[in-house]
Design a protein around this motif. Structure first.
Motif, short mmCIF file in Angstrom:
data_model
loop_
_atom_site.label_atom_id
_atom_site.label_comp_id
_atom_site.label_asym_id
_atom_site.label_seq_id
_atom_site.Cartn_x
_atom_site.Cartn_y
_atom_site.Cartn_z
N ARG A 172 -2.93 -16.87 13.11
CA ARG A 172 -3.87 -16.22 14.24
C ARG A 172 -3.73 -14.81 14.22
O ARG A 172 -4.98 -14.20 14.26
CB ARG A 172 -3.37 -16.66 15.61
CG ARG A 172 -3.44 -18.27 15.71
CD ARG A 172 -2.96 -18.89 16.95
NE ARG A 172 -2.78 -18.25 18.21
CZ ARG A 172 -3.50 -18.62 19.24
NH1 ARG A 172 -4.31 -19.61 19.19
NH2 ARG A 172 -3.52 -17.72 20.27
N HIS A 173 -2.55 -14.02 14.03
CA HIS A 173 -2.49 -12.78 14.15
C HIS A 173 -3.33 -11.99 12.93
O HIS A 173 -4.27 -11.13 13.13
CB HIS A 173 -1.18 -12.06 14.27
CG HIS A 173 -1.14 -10.81 14.01
ND1 HIS A 173 -0.95 -9.85 14.79
CD2 HIS A 173 -0.55 -10.04 12.79
CE1 HIS A 173 -0.86 -8.75 14.65
NE2 HIS A 173 -0.30 -8.79 13.41
N GLU A 219 -6.84 -11.91 13.68
CA GLU A 219 -7.47 -10.81 14.35
C GLU A 219 -7.32 -9.55 13.63
O GLU A 219 -8.22 -8.71 13.80
CB GLU A 219 -6.43 -10.49 15.74
CG GLU A 219 -6.61 -11.78 16.60
CD GLU A 219 -7.54 -11.48 17.64
OE1 GLU A 219 -8.66 -10.70 17.41
OE2 GLU A 219 -7.53 -11.96 18.62
N ARG A 254 -10.38 -9.10 11.42
CA ARG A 254 -11.54 -9.33 12.19
C ARG A 254 -11.55 -7.80 12.76
O ARG A 254 -12.66 -7.02 12.51
CB ARG A 254 -11.35 -10.11 13.53
CG ARG A 254 -12.21 -10.11 14.39
CD ARG A 254 -12.16 -11.15 15.66
NE ARG A 254 -13.16 -10.92 16.68
CZ ARG A 254 -14.16 -11.94 16.60
NH1 ARG A 254 -14.32 -12.93 15.69
NH2 ARG A 254 -14.90 -11.96 17.78
N HIS A 255 -10.69 -7.22 12.89
CA HIS A 255 -10.36 -5.87 13.56
C HIS A 255 -11.04 -4.89 12.48
O HIS A 255 -11.87 -4.10 12.40
CB HIS A 255 -9.20 -5.39 14.16
CG HIS A 255 -9.21 -4.01 14.32
ND1 HIS A 255 -9.69 -3.35 15.41
CD2 HIS A 255 -8.50 -2.92 13.97
CE1 HIS A 255 -9.39 -2.07 15.41
NE2 HIS A 255 -8.78 -1.77 14.44
N HIS A 312 -11.56 -9.50 20.91
CA HIS A 312 -10.49 -10.02 20.18
C HIS A 312 -10.81 -11.76 20.34
O HIS A 312 -11.28 -12.08 21.38
CB HIS A 312 -9.24 -9.80 20.87
CG HIS A 312 -8.69 -8.45 20.38
ND1 HIS A 312 -7.59 -8.30 19.60
CD2 HIS A 312 -9.40 -7.18 20.55
CE1 HIS A 312 -7.57 -6.99 19.25
NE2 HIS A 312 -8.50 -6.24 19.98
N VAL A 313 -10.24 -12.45 19.42
CA VAL A 313 -10.25 -14.00 19.61
C VAL A 313 -9.50 -14.56 20.69
O VAL A 313 -9.88 -15.46 21.39
CB VAL A 313 -10.01 -14.68 18.11
CG1 VAL A 313 -10.09 -16.18 17.97
CG2 VAL A 313 -10.79 -13.95 17.04
N TRP A 314 -8.07 -14.09 20.57
CA TRP A 314 -7.25 -14.75 21.63
C TRP A 314 -6.89 -13.82 22.73
O TRP A 314 -5.84 -14.02 23.59
CB TRP A 314 -5.98 -15.05 20.83
CG TRP A 314 -6.40 -16.42 19.92
CD1 TRP A 314 -6.67 -17.41 20.38
CD2 TRP A 314 -6.48 -16.22 18.63
NE1 TRP A 314 -6.75 -18.34 19.18
CE2 TRP A 314 -6.73 -17.63 18.31
CE3 TRP A 314 -6.62 -15.23 17.61
CZ2 TRP A 314 -7.06 -18.15 16.90
CZ3 TRP A 314 -6.75 -15.63 16.13
CH2 TRP A 314 -7.13 -16.93 15.91
N LYS A 339 -7.50 -6.95 24.30
CA LYS A 339 -7.27 -6.06 23.26
C LYS A 339 -6.15 -6.24 22.70
O LYS A 339 -5.50 -5.17 22.19
CB LYS A 339 -8.26 -4.92 23.41
CG LYS A 339 -9.58 -4.86 23.67
CD LYS A 339 -10.39 -3.54 23.81
CE LYS A 339 -11.55 -3.53 23.90
NZ LYS A 339 -12.35 -2.26 23.96
N PHE A 341 -3.44 -7.52 20.10
CA PHE A 341 -3.34 -8.08 18.84
C PHE A 341 -1.89 -9.10 18.95
O PHE A 341 -1.86 -10.24 18.12
CB PHE A 341 -2.81 -7.07 17.61
CG PHE A 341 -4.11 -6.38 17.21
CD1 PHE A 341 -4.83 -7.11 16.32
CD2 PHE A 341 -4.49 -5.19 17.79
CE1 PHE A 341 -5.97 -6.46 15.86
CE2 PHE A 341 -5.64 -4.69 17.44
CZ PHE A 341 -6.25 -5.31 16.50
N ALA A 371 -2.00 -13.12 19.92
CA ALA A 371 -2.37 -14.15 18.80
C ALA A 371 -1.21 -14.95 18.40
O ALA A 371 -1.08 -16.02 17.92
CB ALA A 371 -3.13 -13.56 17.48
N GLU A 405 -12.70 -15.28 9.13
CA GLU A 405 -12.50 -13.71 9.26
C GLU A 405 -12.30 -13.20 7.82
O GLU A 405 -12.76 -12.17 7.54
CB GLU A 405 -11.55 -13.43 10.09
CG GLU A 405 -11.64 -13.74 11.71
CD GLU A 405 -13.02 -13.08 12.14
OE1 GLU A 405 -13.57 -11.78 11.64
OE2 GLU A 405 -13.61 -13.44 13.07
#
Length: 168
Positions: A58-59, A62, A65-66, A79-81, A85, A87, A90, A108
């Motif tokens: 999950r991290h 992110e 994505r970032h 952010h997804v989770w 904002k 990180f 996640a 991603e």
């Protein structure tokens, strides 16, 4: 564990080598999660850490994505989770599943590959607000390689603690 990773070229050009090392490390994270069920993927390392393999996936979703979508492509995305904002949010995979985490991560990674492939050169830049500077695609790719390598070390220990499996 089945190892389907393709090693980086020994004599490739800069971009080809960066791309291959990044994909190798992406493959390493996936390999460390191979054959484990949701409960195992949510297994914590040791108190007080809440680190899990699923949290790492999950991290890294992110992170991908970032750096690729927000920084290089300039997309304005949440952010997804985390609404904050964060990180680190996640990492809390206590209610997550393999399907959910891997779908986000794979999506991603696909975006990142598309953005990298579409960039005219490694010198393309984007604004990294956290560093308050423009950064090149080259730096982003190196940063992601570093991020994966560090977290793949964590994944090694997590996997060994779950079922004793060690190696590459």
């Amino acid at each position: 564990m089945d190892d389907h990773r393709i090693g980086p070229p020994l004599t490739g050009g800069e971009r080809e080598t960066l791309r291959a090392f990044l994909d190798y490390h992406r493959g390493t994270l996936a390999m460390k999660c191979q054959g484990l069920d949701d409960e195992q993927l949510r297994s914590r390392s040791m108190p007080p850490s809440t680190l899990t393999l699923l949290g790492l996936v999950r991290h890294m979703a992110e992170v991908e994505r970032h750096w690729f979508r927000r920084v290089i492509a300039g997309e304005d995305l949440p952010h997804v989770w985390s609404d904050e904002k964060d990180f680190q949010a996640a990492y809390d995979a206590s209610a997550s599943t393999r399907a959910e985490a891997f779908a986000a991560w794979e999506a991603e990674v696909a975006h990142a590959r598309r953005i990298e492939a579409g960039a005219e050169s490694l010198d393309v830049t984007g604004w990294a607000a956290s560093w308050e500077a423009d950064v090149s695609l080259r730096l982003v790719m190196l940063h992601l390689i570093h991020e994966y390598a560090r977290h793949n070390g964590h994944a090694d220990f997590l996997r060994e603690g779950i079922d004793g499996v060690v190696g590459a």
